[in-house]
Design an enzyme around this catalytic site. Structure first.
Site, PDB file in Angstrom:
ATOM      1  N   ARG A  22      -6.046   0.579  -4.468  1.00 32.04           N
ATOM      2  CA  ARG A  22      -5.318   1.776  -4.915  1.00 32.04           C
ATOM      3  C   ARG A  22      -6.268   2.890  -5.342  1.00 32.04           C
ATOM      4  O   ARG A  22      -6.039   4.057  -5.029  1.00 32.04           O
ATOM      5  CB  ARG A  22      -4.340   1.429  -6.043  1.00 32.04           C
ATOM      6  CG  ARG A  22      -3.174   0.585  -5.545  1.00 32.04           C
ATOM      7  CD  ARG A  22      -2.292   0.126  -6.686  1.00 32.04           C
ATOM      8  NE  ARG A  22      -3.080  -0.746  -7.562  1.00 32.04           N
ATOM      9  CZ  ARG A  22      -2.898  -0.878  -8.865  1.00 32.04           C
ATOM     10  NH1 ARG A  22      -1.937  -0.207  -9.475  1.00 32.04           N
ATOM     11  NH2 ARG A  22      -3.647  -1.688  -9.572  1.00 32.04           N
ATOM     12  N   ASN A  66       1.175  -1.258  -6.017  1.00 30.20           N
ATOM     13  CA  ASN A  66       1.272  -2.662  -5.629  1.00 30.20           C
ATOM     14  C   ASN A  66       2.732  -3.077  -5.547  1.00 30.20           C
ATOM     15  O   ASN A  66       3.533  -2.706  -6.400  1.00 30.20           O
ATOM     16  CB  ASN A  66       0.570  -3.560  -6.654  1.00 30.20           C
ATOM     17  CG  ASN A  66      -0.938  -3.470  -6.586  1.00 30.20           C
ATOM     18  OD1 ASN A  66      -1.503  -3.055  -5.590  1.00 30.20           O
ATOM     19  ND2 ASN A  66      -1.596  -3.877  -7.660  1.00 30.20           N
TER      20      ASN A  66
END
Length: 89
Positions: A19, A37
């Site tokens: 990320r 996520n």
């Protein structure tokens, strides 16, 4: 003209800095969006911006950071829009 795509990245993409990798790359490409996520182990990514920058981002999503193992990326156009900047969650 601004376009948006949504991508779902699967493989070893959680717990490996994926990320933050997306956030850095989006900033380099001047893209807005998010990376988060999912409970099934994938990462969902929304990016909005110019088409050429989005294409570069899709290439980056397939590579990922050093410790990731990207097995695949599913991409589709999105009507969803993003706030300014790039968020991770």
């Amino acid at each position: 003209m601004q376009h948006c795509i949504k991508a779902w990245v699967y493989g070893k993409v959680q717990g490996v800095g994926y990320r933050m990798f997306c956030k850095r790359r989006a900033k380099e490409l001047n893209l807005d969006g998010y990376a988060l996520n999912l409970s099934d182990g994938r990462v969902e990514v929304l990016v909005c911006g110019h088409s050429d920058a989005i294409e570069k981002m899709i290439e980056s999503l397939n590579e990922g950071p050093a410790f990731a193992q990207v097995l695949g990326v599913d991409v589709e156009p999105s009507q969803e829009t993003a706030a300014a900047g790039f968020m991770t969650g």
